[in-house]
Scaffold this motif. Structure first.
Motif, PDB file in Angstrom:
ATOM      1  N   THR A 173      32.991 -17.084  24.667  1.00 30.63           N
ATOM      2  CA  THR A 173      31.720 -17.802  24.737  1.00 30.63           C
ATOM      3  C   THR A 173      31.820 -18.978  25.704  1.00 30.63           C
ATOM      4  O   THR A 173      30.895 -19.250  26.477  1.00 30.63           O
ATOM      5  N   ASP A 211      29.894 -20.127  18.836  1.00 35.03           N
ATOM      6  CA  ASP A 211      31.049 -19.330  18.417  1.00 35.03           C
ATOM      7  C   ASP A 211      31.280 -19.395  16.908  1.00 35.03           C
ATOM      8  O   ASP A 211      32.334 -18.993  16.417  1.00 35.03           O
ATOM      9  N   ARG A 265      28.177 -15.370  18.464  1.00 33.02           N
ATOM     10  CA  ARG A 265      27.324 -15.499  19.659  1.00 33.02           C
ATOM     11  C   ARG A 265      26.255 -14.407  19.681  1.00 33.02           C
ATOM     12  O   ARG A 265      25.093 -14.644  20.007  1.00 33.02           O
TER      13      ARG A 265
END
Lengths: 87, 87, 87, 87, 87
Positions: free
Chosen positions: C62, E74, E64
């Protein structure tokens, strides 16, 4: 990414063929004030790091991507540290 | 990637079918000077590692990719260590 | 995501070229009541965070995605904290 | 993957709709000699595991993939252990 | 996935624009018998969880995905726990 110090390397004759030619370094992670922690791992060098140098280690799928995404790499040395400045 | 020692294996009759035929080894992670840590896990062998050998363990989606990406594998043995040289 | 405090930065001349121009900050993670923990890492700033500020750190693939997915980044500062309210 | 013991389950009425119908088990991870550790988590059963059984837990995006990749699952039980043999 | 308790929230004016409008909660992870651990993190609520509630937290790329895959998230709260039954 983590601050770590390169403390050695490993030799492996029998390994995944996509690891052939890679520099498999032993790194120890650094904590506050760059004091070594108990955490060590194997990290593949991507920037010419040598024993004793302080480096940046990147992990996970991101580390794999540095080498094209096909090799079984989940930890990579991505930078050599000149200076660390902390308060 | 982590240095680990192969300390055993598990037998599982009832498991995800994509794990059938895989060698499910028990590994203990090694710390500094290759002293065993308390961390153990199950890792799928990909290079003929045997009990007592020191190996390189790769984790996460990278480990899954070694076996084609479909099997539920998040840890794989990717190399057998000949020597570790640390300062 | 984690609460962390920015405690410094690193300078690295020899590094992966995709890291050029990125702000490599040293952050220490915060525990309950925002007490600093022993965990530090390098996180790439994406929102103008300065030394001493409390921030939100995002990790893994991410974090990489924030910078387009190509740079070797696995930790990113994604917000600056104004206030934390806990019971 | 980790050795764990199934020690319970959770009931959640208000949850992500893609979790409906899934068996949300509480597992405790096992260390050396299968001694329970302090680490517990919620893992989705994929192979009919019951309370008290020793199982293999798979994590991360690999666990998600077992259920088709759409459900918010990051831990899955992928095998029931018959025997563990360690030196 | 982890059992956690919602213990607060954070306010962040300067943050990644894809986080705007998201509920950034502070959660503390629970161990055996639901005793709080020292581990806290920031988790984005996806199911209307309030302060004091016990929840399921999902992590990594899976978290996500819950929000469409573009936001720097996250960790996500994916369920509110009614009961935990452990032996």
């Amino acid at each position: 990414m983590y601050l770590a110090r390169v403390i050695g390397n490993v030799v492996s004759t029998s390994k995944n063929e996509k690891l052939i030619g890679m520099k498999l370094m032993v790194v120890e992670f650094l904590g506050k004030n760059q004091v070594p922690t108990d955490h060590t791992e194997i990290s593949v060098d991507s920037c010419g790091a040598g024993i004793g140098e302080t480096v940046i280690v990147c992990k996970g799928s991101t580390a794999r991507g540095i080498f094209g995404g096909e090799a079984p790499v989940d930890s990579a040395i991505v930078g050599i540290i000149d200076t660390v400045e902390t308060v």
